[in-house]
Design a protein around this motif. Structure first.
Motif, PDB file in Angstrom:
ATOM      1  N   HIS A 103     -14.849   7.534  -4.731  1.00  0.00           N
ATOM      2  CA  HIS A 103     -15.150   8.960  -4.698  1.00  0.00           C
ATOM      3  C   HIS A 103     -16.058   9.259  -3.526  1.00  0.00           C
ATOM      4  O   HIS A 103     -17.043   8.535  -3.320  1.00  0.00           O
ATOM      5  N   PRO A 104     -15.766  10.269  -2.722  1.00  0.00           N
ATOM      6  CA  PRO A 104     -14.605  11.150  -2.864  1.00  0.00           C
ATOM      7  C   PRO A 104     -13.345  10.495  -2.282  1.00  0.00           C
ATOM      8  O   PRO A 104     -13.422   9.455  -1.649  1.00  0.00           O
ATOM      9  N   SER A 105     -12.223  11.122  -2.481  1.00  0.00           N
ATOM     10  CA  SER A 105     -10.991  10.609  -1.892  1.00  0.00           C
ATOM     11  C   SER A 105     -10.873  11.043  -0.435  1.00  0.00           C
ATOM     12  O   SER A 105     -10.213  10.382   0.368  1.00  0.00           O
ATOM     13  N   TRP A 106     -11.500  12.176  -0.134  1.00  0.00           N
ATOM     14  CA  TRP A 106     -11.561  12.589   1.261  1.00  0.00           C
ATOM     15  C   TRP A 106     -12.821  13.435   1.467  1.00  0.00           C
ATOM     16  O   TRP A 106     -13.298  14.100   0.540  1.00  0.00           O
ATOM     17  N   GLN A 111       0.844  -1.187   0.000  1.00  0.00           N
ATOM     18  CA  GLN A 111       0.000   0.000   0.000  1.00  0.00           C
ATOM     19  C   GLN A 111       0.882   1.240   0.000  1.00  0.00           C
ATOM     20  O   GLN A 111       1.643   1.466   0.937  1.00  0.00           O
ATOM     21  N   SER A 112       0.764   2.014  -1.048  1.00  0.00           N
ATOM     22  CA  SER A 112       1.490   3.274  -1.125  1.00  0.00           C
ATOM     23  C   SER A 112       0.500   4.412  -0.918  1.00  0.00           C
ATOM     24  O   SER A 112      -0.679   4.269  -1.235  1.00  0.00           O
ATOM     25  N   PRO A 113       0.961   5.548  -0.387  1.00  0.00           N
ATOM     26  CA  PRO A 113       0.057   6.680  -0.128  1.00  0.00           C
ATOM     27  C   PRO A 113      -0.709   7.086  -1.376  1.00  0.00           C
ATOM     28  O   PRO A 113      -0.126   7.249  -2.453  1.00  0.00           O
ATOM     29  N   GLY A 114      -2.008   7.241  -1.218  1.00  0.00           N
ATOM     30  CA  GLY A 114      -2.832   7.687  -2.335  1.00  0.00           C
ATOM     31  C   GLY A 114      -3.156   6.611  -3.349  1.00  0.00           C
ATOM     32  O   GLY A 114      -3.854   6.880  -4.326  1.00  0.00           O
ATOM     33  N   GLN A 115      -2.674   5.412  -3.117  1.00  0.00           N
ATOM     34  CA  GLN A 115      -2.948   4.325  -4.056  1.00  0.00           C
ATOM     35  C   GLN A 115      -3.608   3.168  -3.330  1.00  0.00           C
ATOM     36  O   GLN A 115      -3.488   3.015  -2.119  1.00  0.00           O
ATOM     37  N   GLY A 116      -4.313   2.381  -4.074  1.00  0.00           N
ATOM     38  CA  GLY A 116      -4.938   1.201  -3.495  1.00  0.00           C
ATOM     39  C   GLY A 116      -3.929   0.112  -3.218  1.00  0.00           C
ATOM     40  O   GLY A 116      -2.795   0.168  -3.673  1.00  0.00           O
ATOM     41  N   LEU A 117      -4.360  -0.864  -2.451  1.00  0.00           N
ATOM     42  CA  LEU A 117      -3.495  -2.002  -2.207  1.00  0.00           C
ATOM     43  C   LEU A 117      -3.229  -2.735  -3.513  1.00  0.00           C
ATOM     44  O   LEU A 117      -4.134  -2.966  -4.310  1.00  0.00           O
ATOM     45  N   GLN A 118      -1.985  -3.104  -3.708  1.00  0.00           N
ATOM     46  CA  GLN A 118      -1.604  -3.827  -4.913  1.00  0.00           C
ATOM     47  C   GLN A 118      -1.115  -5.213  -4.522  1.00  0.00           C
ATOM     48  O   GLN A 118      -0.300  -5.359  -3.608  1.00  0.00           O
ATOM     49  N   LEU A 119      -1.587  -6.210  -5.219  1.00  0.00           N
ATOM     50  CA  LEU A 119      -1.173  -7.577  -4.936  1.00  0.00           C
ATOM     51  C   LEU A 119       0.249  -7.810  -5.429  1.00  0.00           C
ATOM     52  O   LEU A 119       0.550  -7.593  -6.599  1.00  0.00           O
ATOM     53  N   LEU A 120       1.104  -8.249  -4.517  1.00  0.00           N
ATOM     54  CA  LEU A 120       2.481  -8.581  -4.893  1.00  0.00           C
ATOM     55  C   LEU A 120       2.591 -10.035  -5.336  1.00  0.00           C
ATOM     56  O   LEU A 120       3.255 -10.347  -6.325  1.00  0.00           O
ATOM     57  N   LEU A 121       1.971 -10.913  -4.572  1.00  0.00           N
ATOM     58  CA  LEU A 121       1.997 -12.340  -4.897  1.00  0.00           C
ATOM     59  C   LEU A 121       0.984 -13.064  -4.039  1.00  0.00           C
ATOM     60  O   LEU A 121       0.462 -12.498  -3.081  1.00  0.00           O
ATOM     61  N   LYS A 122       0.745 -14.304  -4.421  1.00  0.00           N
ATOM     62  CA  LYS A 122      -0.214 -15.117  -3.679  1.00  0.00           C
ATOM     63  C   LYS A 122       0.189 -16.577  -3.729  1.00  0.00           C
ATOM     64  O   LYS A 122       0.879 -17.019  -4.659  1.00  0.00           O
ATOM     65  N   TYR A 123      -0.250 -17.312  -2.719  1.00  0.00           N
ATOM     66  CA  TYR A 123      -0.023 -18.744  -2.669  1.00  0.00           C
ATOM     67  C   TYR A 123      -1.359 -19.445  -2.455  1.00  0.00           C
ATOM     68  O   TYR A 123      -2.066 -19.170  -1.483  1.00  0.00           O
ATOM     69  N   PHE A 124      -1.658 -20.348  -3.366  1.00  0.00           N
ATOM     70  CA  PHE A 124      -2.859 -21.167  -3.221  1.00  0.00           C
ATOM     71  C   PHE A 124      -2.474 -22.625  -2.997  1.00  0.00           C
ATOM     72  O   PHE A 124      -3.040 -23.296  -2.149  1.00  0.00           O
TER      73      PHE A 124
END
Lengths: 114, 113
Positions: free
Chosen positions: B7-10, A38-51
């Motif tokens: 939306h919104p972001s805040w 999770q980076s600021p202002g961005q959504g969570l991004q999947l790095l990898l997964k194990y099934f």
């Protein structure tokens, strides 16, 4: 009950150094395991997964993780960290199909020194 | 591909008012979406599972009358925080399920004064 523990709240490494983020899980059956960033202002991004299958999983951005059933662990590794890797990392376990009801760990914040 | 927007972001609102947060899948359809809540420096907690055309499934301890979820189409789910109070201030994150994976939105920061 399912749970995920990330023992390290905050980790600081130098750029170019290797990295290992720890994750331990508690789950009664075969777990479905994930690492997100999770980076600021961005959504969570999947790095990898194990099934299932090979216990060493390769992901994006040069990350890999190894599932160790005997240790109930799914640690994330990267051989050489880049400054852009500074972010929050979350380990998660999923149940019932692997993608429903993700249970997240508390997260590990990674800082990278130049 | 597989982009989710919120939306919104805040948003800042007064205590007692209601706030609606939208979650959209931009380039895919999602029968199932999820709503999470994240407190500062803490993990994401699943609040509810939203299914298109049916009632949402709430996690234990989540007040369904306070957090209204509507999944009216395959690309849109909304979360309405009704009669918001300062303790509802938090970071709300949605995700959409596709290709056996959850794709997350960037989150909405709600501050209730």
């Amino acid at each position: 009950a399912q749970s995920v523990t990330q023992p390290d709240i905050h980790i600081t490494v130098s750029e170019g150094a290797s990295l290992e983020l720890r994750c331990n899980y508690s789950y009664g059956a075969t777990p479905y395991l994930f690492w997100y960033v999770q980076s600021p202002g961005q959504g969570l991004q999947l790095l990898l997964k194990y099934f299932s299958g090979d216990t060493l999983v390769q992901g994006i951005k040069g990350f890999e993780a190894e599932f160790k059933r005997s240790q109930s662990s799914f640690n994330l590794r990267k051989p050489s960290v880049h400054w852009s890797d500074a972010a929050e990392y979350f380990c998660a376990v999923g149940a019932i199909g692997g993608y429903n009801k993700l249970i997240f760990g508390a997260g590990t914040r990674l800082a990278v020194h130049p | 591909g597989a982009v989710v927007s919120q939306h919104p972001s805040w948003v800042i609102c007064k205590s007692g008012t209601s706030v609606k947060i939208e979650c959209r899948s931009l380039d895919f359809q999602a029968t199932t979406m999820f709503w999470y809540r994240q407190f500062p420096k803490q993990s994401l907690m699943l609040m509810a599972t939203s299914n298109e055309g049916s009632k949402a499934t709430y996690e234990q301890g989540v007040e369904k009358d306070k957090f209204l979820i509507n999944h009216a189409s395959l690309t849109l789910s909304t979360l309405t925080v009704t009669s918001a109070h300062p303790e509802d201030s938090s970071f709300y994150i949605c995700s959409a399920l596709a290709y056996n994976e959850q794709f997350f939105g960037p989150g909405t920061r709600l501050t209730v004064l």
